[in-house]
Design an enzyme around this catalytic site. Structure first.
Site, PDB file in Angstrom:
ATOM      1  N   CYS A 113       1.384  -2.558   4.476  1.00  0.00           N
ATOM      2  CA  CYS A 113       2.567  -1.798   4.902  1.00  0.00           C
ATOM      3  C   CYS A 113       2.483  -0.322   4.533  1.00  0.00           C
ATOM      4  CB  CYS A 113       3.836  -2.419   4.310  1.00  0.00           C
ATOM      5  SG  CYS A 113       4.146  -4.111   4.871  1.00  0.00           S
ATOM      6  N   HIS A 249       9.267   3.173   5.161  1.00  0.00           N
ATOM      7  CA  HIS A 249       8.772   1.912   5.701  1.00  0.00           C
ATOM      8  C   HIS A 249       9.982   1.014   5.926  1.00  0.00           C
ATOM      9  CE1 HIS A 249       6.871  -1.871   6.248  1.00  0.00           C
ATOM     10  NE2 HIS A 249       7.053  -2.299   5.014  1.00  0.00           N
ATOM     11  N   ASN A 279      10.126  -5.787  10.218  1.00  0.00           N
ATOM     12  CA  ASN A 279       9.063  -5.160   9.441  1.00  0.00           C
ATOM     13  C   ASN A 279       7.792  -5.161  10.284  1.00  0.00           C
ATOM     14  OD1 ASN A 279       7.026  -4.468   7.654  1.00  0.00           O
ATOM     15  ND2 ASN A 279       7.787  -5.730   5.978  1.00  0.00           N
TER      16      ASN A 279
END
Length: 322
Positions: A113, A249, A279
């Site tokens: 990520c 993020h 996500n």
């Protein structure tokens, strides 16, 4: 004069299939309310059968190049941040390169990520060293292909997508008022591997599924994200009070809110897309940047902080002036 890596264009791509929380209720024991209350996610996009990470990345790259008014043939380097490359090798970046007709060199960066922050920092280094003048930086993921559809704690959180930036070398004054990347701060700590990983690879002979200890990841996330953001701002000679937008993020709305609070910034100064995308790992920051520009939130001259944490653990931030 000081050389800066300046954003010239931005773009993104989302697969056509939209998956609302209600659809996941038919797969696992969950509910729209449960998902929204714990993550802020309402829907996400899934790649179609046969649609690969490099396909998504190529679409986003074309959008960014069009936004910049730049031809693919003038790009010196392509960096793709991804944990879900089409194949073990070659890199997804070389596949994107072929699909868009670019020259130069291309490679992948894998920091889960946090991948886009690491890729952006790498692109900055290439530009400042003179190795490249124009760099296409892409975050692209098809995390839907790593989900264990029996694990309700993880399968409801992730989605697919891609975002891209075109960076170009420009002369600046060396002051924090310059456009472009002003500073970066990167970290990793491999002792936390078991908090977030995929239980597959060449050692197992399987693709594997994503495994996550959500509570532990959350505990690390807020503290580490706020800390790295402050560190990057300090390197640039700036403070939270100078920031126009946090572009984080997009993992979980509670992490986003917690980080903003620690940075003493209101949510009105945070670009939030997690409700629509879920996500998307390394794709989430460039997706949010592109959407933020489309919404009219991010404007030329705005000071941005991007920050992310992912498996490794790996985390970091970049300060840039749009």
């Amino acid at each position: 004069m000081t050389l800066r890596a300046v954003v010239k264009g931005v773009g993104h791509y989302l697969p056509a299939r939209v998956v609302p929380n209600s659809e996941l209720e038919t797969l696992v024991e969950t509910s729209d309310e449960w998902i929204k209350s714990r993550s802020g996610i309402e829907r996400r996009h899934f790649a179609a059968e046969g649609e690969t990470t490099s396909d998504l990345g190529a679409h986003a790259a074309r959008a960014a190049l069009e936004n910049a008014g730049i031809e693919a043939s003038t790009i010196d380097a392509i960096i793709v941040a991804t944990s879900t490359a089409d194949l073990t090798f070659p890199s997804a970046a070389t596949m994107v390169q072929a699909k868009i007709g670019a020259g130069g060199f291309a490679f992948d960066v894998q920091a889960v990520c946090a991948g886009f922050v690491f890729a952006l920092t790498t692109a900055n280094a290439l530009i400042l060293s003179g190795q490249a003048r124009r760099v296409l930086v892409i975050g692209a993921e098809t995390f839907s292909k790593l989900m264990d559809w029996k694990d309700r704690t993880t399968c409801v959180l992730f989605g697919d997508g891609a975002g891209a930036l075109v960076l170009e070398a420009e002369e600046g004054t060396g002051a924090s008022t310059d456009r472009g990347i002003l500073s970066a701060d990167l970290h990793s700590d491999g002792q936390f591997k078991d908090l977030l990983y995929v239980d597959g690879g060449v050692s197992t002979g399987t693709t594997g599924h994503l495994r996550m200890q959500g509570k532990e990841v959350f505990r690390h996330a807020v503290e580490k994200l706020a800390s790295t953001a402050h560190a990057a701002l300090e390197k640039a000679g700036l403070t939270s009070g100078d920031v126009d937008w946090i572009v984080p993020h997009q993992a979980n709305i509670r992490i986003i809110e917690g980080t903003a609070k620690k940075m003493q910034l209101p949510m009105e100064q945070v670009v939030v897309t997690v409700q629509d995308h879920g996500n998307t790992s390394a794709a989430s920051i460039p997706l949010a940047l592109s959407v933020g520009v489309q919404r009219g939130q991010i404007k030329r001259g705005d000071l941005l902080v991007t920050e992310a944490i992912g498996g490794g653990l790996a985390w970091g931030s970049v300060v840039l002036r749009w």
